[in-house]
Design an enzyme around this catalytic site. Structure first.
Site, PDB file in Angstrom:
ATOM      1  N   ARG A 220       1.063  -1.120   0.024  1.00 17.45           N
ATOM      2  CA  ARG A 220      -0.071  -0.202  -0.078  1.00 17.45           C
ATOM      3  C   ARG A 220       1.396   1.412   0.274  1.00 17.45           C
ATOM      4  NH1 ARG A 220      -3.765  -3.560   3.042  1.00 17.45           N
ATOM      5  NH2 ARG A 220      -3.104  -2.829   5.060  1.00 17.45           N
ATOM      6  N   PHE A 236     -11.175  -5.621  -5.843  1.00 18.35           N
ATOM      7  CA  PHE A 236     -11.069  -6.566  -4.258  1.00 18.35           C
ATOM      8  C   PHE A 236     -10.649  -6.038  -3.182  1.00 18.35           C
ATOM      9  CE2 PHE A 236      -9.791  -9.584  -7.980  1.00 18.35           C
ATOM     10  CZ  PHE A 236     -10.663 -10.182  -8.703  1.00 18.35           C
ATOM     11  N   ASP A 258     -15.424  -4.220  -4.553  1.00 13.50           N
ATOM     12  CA  ASP A 258     -15.523  -5.533  -4.156  1.00 13.50           C
ATOM     13  C   ASP A 258     -17.559  -5.832  -3.891  1.00 13.50           C
ATOM     14  OD1 ASP A 258     -13.615  -6.489  -2.009  1.00 13.50           O
ATOM     15  OD2 ASP A 258     -15.834  -7.335  -1.277  1.00 13.50           O
ATOM     16  N   SER A 259     -17.646  -7.444  -4.327  1.00 14.07           N
ATOM     17  CA  SER A 259     -18.638  -8.014  -4.227  1.00 14.07           C
ATOM     18  C   SER A 259     -19.185  -7.715  -2.319  1.00 14.07           C
ATOM     19  CB  SER A 259     -18.101  -9.705  -4.135  1.00 14.07           C
ATOM     20  OG  SER A 259     -16.910 -10.050  -3.647  1.00 14.07           O
ATOM     21  N   ALA A 288     -16.176  -8.759 -10.031  1.00 18.00           N
ATOM     22  CA  ALA A 288     -14.468  -8.376 -10.538  1.00 18.00           C
ATOM     23  C   ALA A 288     -14.522  -8.699 -11.110  1.00 18.00           C
ATOM     24  CB  ALA A 288     -13.384  -8.417  -9.630  1.00 18.00           C
ATOM     25  N   ASP A 306      -6.045  -7.272  -5.900  1.00 17.06           N
ATOM     26  CA  ASP A 306      -5.868  -8.479  -4.786  1.00 17.06           C
ATOM     27  C   ASP A 306      -6.585  -9.612  -4.414  1.00 17.06           C
ATOM     28  OD1 ASP A 306      -4.124  -8.725  -2.327  1.00 17.06           O
ATOM     29  OD2 ASP A 306      -5.339  -7.145  -1.431  1.00 17.06           O
ATOM     30  N   CYS A 346      -2.103 -14.667  -3.163  1.00 18.38           N
ATOM     31  CA  CYS A 346      -1.608 -15.092  -1.527  1.00 18.38           C
ATOM     32  C   CYS A 346      -1.740 -16.127  -1.359  1.00 18.38           C
ATOM     33  CB  CYS A 346      -2.850 -13.842  -0.959  1.00 18.38           C
ATOM     34  SG  CYS A 346      -4.637 -14.168  -0.699  1.00 18.38           S
TER      35      CYS A 346
HETATM   36  N1  SAH Z   1      -6.927  -5.737  -0.747  1.00 20.19           N
HETATM   37  C1  SAH Z   1      -7.867  -5.368   0.098  1.00 20.19           C
HETATM   38  C2  SAH Z   1      -7.528  -7.545   0.746  1.00 20.19           C
HETATM   39  C3  SAH Z   1      -8.751  -7.576  -0.479  1.00 20.19           C
HETATM   40  S1  SAH Z   1      -9.139  -9.008   0.441  1.00 20.19           S
HETATM   41  C4  SAH Z   1      -6.859  -4.980   1.610  1.00 20.19           C
HETATM   42  O1  SAH Z   1      -5.507  -4.492   0.751  1.00 20.19           O
HETATM   43  O2  SAH Z   1      -7.710  -4.494   2.626  1.00 20.19           O
HETATM   44  C5  SAH Z   1     -10.409 -10.023  -0.783  1.00 20.19           C
HETATM   45  C6  SAH Z   1     -11.508  -9.344  -1.251  1.00 20.19           C
HETATM   46  O3  SAH Z   1     -12.213  -9.935  -2.541  1.00 20.19           O
HETATM   47  C7  SAH Z   1     -12.471  -9.691  -0.364  1.00 20.19           C
HETATM   48  O4  SAH Z   1     -13.232  -8.488   0.435  1.00 20.19           O
HETATM   49  C8  SAH Z   1     -13.755 -10.220  -0.940  1.00 20.19           C
HETATM   50  O5  SAH Z   1     -15.170  -9.529  -0.796  1.00 20.19           O
HETATM   51  C9  SAH Z   1     -13.211  -9.706  -2.244  1.00 20.19           C
HETATM   52  N2  SAH Z   1     -13.592 -10.585  -3.507  1.00 20.19           N
HETATM   53  C10 SAH Z   1     -13.839 -12.299  -3.774  1.00 20.19           C
HETATM   54  N3  SAH Z   1     -14.430 -12.094  -5.066  1.00 20.19           N
HETATM   55  C11 SAH Z   1     -15.074 -11.780  -5.273  1.00 20.19           C
HETATM   56  C12 SAH Z   1     -16.013 -11.470  -6.581  1.00 20.19           C
HETATM   57  N4  SAH Z   1     -15.611 -11.689  -7.723  1.00 20.19           N
HETATM   58  N5  SAH Z   1     -15.645 -10.018  -7.392  1.00 20.19           N
HETATM   59  C13 SAH Z   1     -15.347  -8.718  -6.032  1.00 20.19           C
HETATM   60  N6  SAH Z   1     -14.845  -9.288  -4.817  1.00 20.19           N
HETATM   61  C14 SAH Z   1     -14.546 -10.202  -4.817  1.00 20.19           C
END
Ligand code: SAH
Length: 402
Positions: A220, A236, A258-259, A288, A306, A346
């Site tokens: 970040r 995400f 985000d979803s 996404a 991410d 990850c």
């Molecule tokens: N980048 C963030 C952490 C991401 S965690 C940070 O720095 O804090 C992953 C995220 O992806 C979660 O919030 C989850 O709700 C989201 N997610 C999972 N599948 C998804 C999809 N198909 N479309 C959009 N978001 C999604």
């Protein structure tokens, strides 16, 4: 006082299965066990012996699991209270020496990263006085009272409360029935933690994992260094970790996708908490892949991808690689010339080389020239134990797309 060790069950390994344990790799696989003396239950201490009888160390037992024992020590002595205090104090000292907590500008970090700190089964994240503990093994969960004492001693008045968020992991790993809640002290709802000057609300109760993704802190900060006067899409986004750091650093506009409606709600609260102009930020609740398929991507200077772990196990590796290729291909196909892609994985089962190769394949298919500007990893409060390379899981690339 140390309890009598003769009463403890003993696990004896098959011939040659002591080699990795002698190298201090902490996992004993059930297939490597010759016989067990005694009847250990989930979470019991067991002594581990080599084929010919030499004591290799002590660990927590897990029946019906492929990792039958997680080693905590590699000598003859059963860990006592002093051992727990010294081990926690050492882990806390590592973060203190890195200045990761206890200053007005920086007061959130991981204090214990499981095998990385010699404590398999334990995650402990510190959020400005609130410690959120996640035990992944019944043995570690049973140690919570001594862990609480050890953290209280190591952190002193800086500690407001310890929240036990183990119920989900315990249910999965055959532990005793466990309910999330305060193990000691407490803190109010709406508690925020400071990371490099940015404020983030931490919802340990309903949020994902321990409430926040501390492992992206340095990445970040790198995005912040690139963010001034840029329009950014954070895919995400969860509660907006990358979004807030970019806006604070002077991004002109950030869109968080985000979803999860709940994650986006907290993301908006984080925008307000940091005194940022709400006109510069927009939440997009969407899948996404659906959004990446649209033409919108050509409007951004920087895109962050991410996603959650696509593969937690090696058996899911192929499907995970396809998943990473799909989202990155979409991005590379439509991003504007000169823009940057911050892309992450990850998944422990996808290593650096495989992730890079996946991006190369996506770039070839997209027909774009792409430069790797940075190779990114997990930060030092998520250390990798040299004897347990499996602990390396977060990887990322910053790409410039021609
Ligand atoms: N980048 C963030 C952490 C991401 S965690 C940070 O720095 O804090 C992953 C995220 O992806 C979660 O919030 C989850 O709700 C989201 N997610 C999972 N599948 C998804 C999809 N198909 N479309 C959009 N978001 C999604």
């Amino acid at each position: 006082m140390q309890e009598g060790t003769s009463l403890h069950p003993t696990v004896t390994l098959k011939a040659k299965r002591d080699v990795s344990i002698r190298r201090k790799h902490p996992w004993v696989f059930s297939g490597g066990i010759k016989h067990i003396d005694g009847q250990p239950k989930a979470g019991d201490w067991v002594r581990v012996r080599a084929h010919k009888g030499a004591v290799l160390g002590w660990g927590h037992f897990a029946p019906n699991a492929s990792i039958a024992v997680r080693m905590l020590t590699f000598n003859e002595h059963l860990p006592d209270d002093a051992w727990w205090h010294a081990t926690i104090a050492a882990a806390v000292r590592v973060r203190k020496d890195l200045d990761l907590f206890g200053t007005p500008n920086q007061n959130a970090c991981r204090l214990v990263h499981a095998e990385g700190d010699g404590l398999p089964g334990l995650i402990a994240d510190f959020y400005e006085g609130v410690l959120v503990v996640q035990c992944h093994t019944p043995g570690m969960h049973r140690a919570l009272p001594i862990l609480t004492a050890a953290f209280r001693e190591a952190l002193g008045p800086a500690l407001l409360g310890i929240y036990d968020k183990s119920a989900k992991a315990m249910a999965k790993n055959g532990g005793d029935q466990s309910v999330d809640g305060w193990a000691w002290g407490k803190a109010p709802h709406g508690h925020a933690a400071t990371e490099y000057g940015c404020k983030y609300l931490i919802d340990w109760e309903h949020g994902q994992k321990t409430g926040f993704f501390l492992d992206q802190r340095e990445n970040r900060a790198l995005l912040a260094a690139h963010a001034k006067d840029k329009k950014i899409l954070n895919v995400f986004s969860y509660t907006g970790g990358f979004s807030i750091s970019a806006l604070v650093a002077g991004a002109t506009e950030v869109h968080s996708l985000d979803s999860s409606a709940r994650a986006l709600e907290v993301c908006e609260q984080n925008v307000a908490l940091n005194g940022l102009d709400p006109k510069k930020h927009q939440c997009i609740q969407s899948d996404a892949l659906e959004y990446l398929k649209s033409d919108e991507l050509s409007h951004y200077d920087i895109v962050v991808l991410d996603p959650p772990a696509f593969a937690k196990r090696a058996s899911a590796r192929h499907a995970a690689v396809q998943g990473y290729k799909r989202i990155n291909l979409r991005a590379l196909q439509s991003m504007k010339p000169g823009s940057l892609l911050f892309t992450f994985s990850c998944s422990q089962a996808v290593d650096d080389a495989l992730f890079t190769n996946t991006l190369v394949a996506a770039a070839i298919q997209a027909g774009r020239n792409v430069r790797i500007l940075h190779r990114l990893h997990q930060p030092p409060d998520h250390p990798v134990n040299v004897f347990h390379p499996e602990g390396s899981y977060l990887k990322g690339l910053v790409l410039r797309v021609d």
